[in-house]
Motif scaffolding. Structure first.
Motif, PDB file in Angstrom:
ATOM      1  N   GLU A  24       0.926  -1.177   0.137  1.00  0.00           N
ATOM      2  CA  GLU A  24      -0.033  -0.061   0.106  1.00  0.00           C
ATOM      3  C   GLU A  24       1.075   1.453   0.042  1.00  0.00           C
ATOM      4  O   GLU A  24       0.380   2.264  -0.845  1.00  0.00           O
ATOM      5  CB  GLU A  24      -1.005   0.201   1.092  1.00  0.00           C
ATOM      6  CG  GLU A  24      -1.893  -1.086   1.294  1.00  0.00           C
ATOM      7  CD  GLU A  24      -2.513  -1.284   2.473  1.00  0.00           C
ATOM      8  OE1 GLU A  24      -2.696  -0.249   3.227  1.00  0.00           O
ATOM      9  OE2 GLU A  24      -3.281  -2.285   2.751  1.00  0.00           O
ATOM     10  N   ASN A  35       2.586   1.957  -3.300  1.00  0.00           N
ATOM     11  CA  ASN A  35       1.636   2.418  -4.463  1.00  0.00           C
ATOM     12  C   ASN A  35       1.501   3.888  -4.051  1.00  0.00           C
ATOM     13  O   ASN A  35       1.393   4.779  -5.123  1.00  0.00           O
ATOM     14  CB  ASN A  35       0.447   1.654  -4.317  1.00  0.00           C
ATOM     15  CG  ASN A  35       0.574   0.262  -5.151  1.00  0.00           C
ATOM     16  OD1 ASN A  35      -0.485  -0.686  -4.811  1.00  0.00           O
ATOM     17  ND2 ASN A  35       1.297   0.030  -5.846  1.00  0.00           N
ATOM     18  N   ARG A  36       1.146   4.154  -2.695  1.00  0.00           N
ATOM     19  CA  ARG A  36       1.223   5.710  -2.671  1.00  0.00           C
ATOM     20  C   ARG A  36       2.425   6.272  -3.076  1.00  0.00           C
ATOM     21  O   ARG A  36       2.244   7.453  -3.488  1.00  0.00           O
ATOM     22  CB  ARG A  36       0.882   5.806  -1.148  1.00  0.00           C
ATOM     23  CG  ARG A  36      -0.398   5.589  -0.564  1.00  0.00           C
ATOM     24  CD  ARG A  36      -0.781   6.245   0.699  1.00  0.00           C
ATOM     25  NE  ARG A  36       0.154   5.514   1.830  1.00  0.00           N
ATOM     26  CZ  ARG A  36       0.056   4.486   2.557  1.00  0.00           C
ATOM     27  NH1 ARG A  36      -0.971   3.685   2.566  1.00  0.00           N
ATOM     28  NH2 ARG A  36       1.172   4.049   3.377  1.00  0.00           N
ATOM     29  N   TYR A  37       3.483   6.041  -2.758  1.00  0.00           N
ATOM     30  CA  TYR A  37       4.833   6.670  -3.029  1.00  0.00           C
ATOM     31  C   TYR A  37       4.929   6.817  -4.876  1.00  0.00           C
ATOM     32  O   TYR A  37       5.263   7.642  -5.423  1.00  0.00           O
ATOM     33  CB  TYR A  37       6.025   5.867  -2.818  1.00  0.00           C
ATOM     34  CG  TYR A  37       7.439   5.981  -3.105  1.00  0.00           C
ATOM     35  CD1 TYR A  37       8.234   6.958  -2.462  1.00  0.00           C
ATOM     36  CD2 TYR A  37       7.909   5.742  -4.589  1.00  0.00           C
ATOM     37  CE1 TYR A  37       9.461   7.237  -2.967  1.00  0.00           C
ATOM     38  CE2 TYR A  37       9.285   5.941  -4.772  1.00  0.00           C
ATOM     39  CZ  TYR A  37       9.984   6.936  -3.896  1.00  0.00           C
ATOM     40  OH  TYR A  37      11.096   7.286  -4.744  1.00  0.00           O
ATOM     41  N   GLU A  68       2.208   6.753  -6.930  1.00  0.00           N
ATOM     42  CA  GLU A  68       1.450   7.717  -7.310  1.00  0.00           C
ATOM     43  C   GLU A  68       1.771   9.121  -7.125  1.00  0.00           C
ATOM     44  O   GLU A  68       1.545  10.186  -7.851  1.00  0.00           O
ATOM     45  CB  GLU A  68      -0.013   7.511  -6.266  1.00  0.00           C
ATOM     46  CG  GLU A  68      -1.391   8.306  -6.998  1.00  0.00           C
ATOM     47  CD  GLU A  68      -2.441   7.967  -6.222  1.00  0.00           C
ATOM     48  OE1 GLU A  68      -3.434   8.770  -6.673  1.00  0.00           O
ATOM     49  OE2 GLU A  68      -2.426   7.138  -5.580  1.00  0.00           O
ATOM     50  N   GLU A  69       2.337   9.249  -5.866  1.00  0.00           N
ATOM     51  CA  GLU A  69       2.871  10.821  -5.528  1.00  0.00           C
ATOM     52  C   GLU A  69       4.142  11.255  -6.549  1.00  0.00           C
ATOM     53  O   GLU A  69       3.968  12.390  -6.650  1.00  0.00           O
ATOM     54  CB  GLU A  69       3.485  10.896  -4.097  1.00  0.00           C
ATOM     55  CG  GLU A  69       2.267  10.542  -3.055  1.00  0.00           C
ATOM     56  CD  GLU A  69       3.017  10.381  -1.598  1.00  0.00           C
ATOM     57  OE1 GLU A  69       4.093  10.325  -1.505  1.00  0.00           O
ATOM     58  OE2 GLU A  69       1.887  10.456  -0.778  1.00  0.00           O
ATOM     59  N   ARG A  88       2.368   2.125 -11.536  1.00  0.00           N
ATOM     60  CA  ARG A  88       1.895   1.204 -10.286  1.00  0.00           C
ATOM     61  C   ARG A  88       2.420   0.170 -10.190  1.00  0.00           C
ATOM     62  O   ARG A  88       2.747  -0.430 -11.230  1.00  0.00           O
ATOM     63  CB  ARG A  88       0.160   1.439 -10.502  1.00  0.00           C
ATOM     64  CG  ARG A  88      -0.302   0.501  -9.231  1.00  0.00           C
ATOM     65  CD  ARG A  88      -1.798   0.567  -9.289  1.00  0.00           C
ATOM     66  NE  ARG A  88      -2.651  -0.122  -8.103  1.00  0.00           N
ATOM     67  CZ  ARG A  88      -2.839   0.193  -7.035  1.00  0.00           C
ATOM     68  NH1 ARG A  88      -2.447   1.707  -6.796  1.00  0.00           N
ATOM     69  NH2 ARG A  88      -3.388  -0.327  -6.016  1.00  0.00           N
TER      70      ARG A  88
END
Length: 220
Positions: A20, A23-25, A27-28, A33
């Motif tokens: 999780e 994926n945040r990293y 996206e930022e 992905r």
């Protein structure tokens, strides 16, 4: 054969999955992905991640090698940027389930692929992970850490090592892990393997395997 032991992975089982955070990293930073997972899945037995989890390289070398591997896939990412993403939120219901298994007389062990730098002083993320581990690790009868053992999942030897430590046959064990690739060798050895997808599903399967009843309350 009756179940005598419950063997657990740590990250992604007792804590929320690092995927999780990966994926945040991504996206930022506008990265594809699952890029980090793709880097880790390329040459999985000998890449930077594998070498680091077996403690064959230090953090500085991991940083450089991971950057090389990510760059080869078209997106330079430093290993030093990935390591802080390993921390996760503790799942109280999973900890309670571990305590319940132990109280019921099951032997409990932990097999974790980890890296030595997770506990590096002065790094807030590492300290949070260390804090979560400090709450859970004393509960186990036996622990095998890849960075200390020099062998990592999914190598079948690490599961056999745990069985020897707990003095049980594989067929008398339940094994929980959030990665199917790590569940497969456990199942091939004869263990009842549970892939951790979410807490409700995991505890339902663990209840069926052990005969225990676990809390249905939501994690905070």
């Amino acid at each position: 054969m009756a179940i005598e032991a419950v063997i657990w992975d740590f990250g992604g089982v007792f804590t929320s999955s690092p995927f999780e955070a990966f994926n945040r990293y991504e996206e930022e930073r506008g990265l594809p992905r699952d890029l980090i997972r793709r880097v880790n899945a390329t040459n999985p037995d000998h890449n930077a991640w594998a070498l680091f989890e077996r403690n064959e390289i230090d953090a500085a070398r991991f940083d450089a090698l991971f950057l090389e591997e990510a760059t080869a896939l078209g997106h330079p990412v430093r290993g030093a940027d990935v390591l802080p993403l390993l921390s996760g939120r503790l799942r109280p219901r999973m900890v309670a389930a571990l305590k319940a298994c132990k109280a019921a007389g099951f032997k409990v062990g932990c097999i974790t692929n980890n890296v030595a730098s997770e506990h590096s002083p002065g790094q807030a993320e590492g300290q949070r992970m260390a804090g979560a581990m400090a709450q859970v690790m004393p509960l186990f009868d036996s622990i095998i850490e890849s960075s200390k053992a020099g062998v990592r999942k999914p190598d079948p030897r690490i599961y056999q090592m745990m069985c020897e430590l707990l003095a049980v046959e594989p067929a008398a064990c339940v094994y929980l892990d959030d990665l199917g690739i790590n569940c497969k060798p456990a199942a091939q050895l004869g263990m009842k393997a549970i892939k951790v997808v979410d807490v409700d599903q995991t505890l339902a399967e663990l209840s069926a395997a052990t005969g225990l009843t676990f809390s249905a309350e939501e994690d905070a």
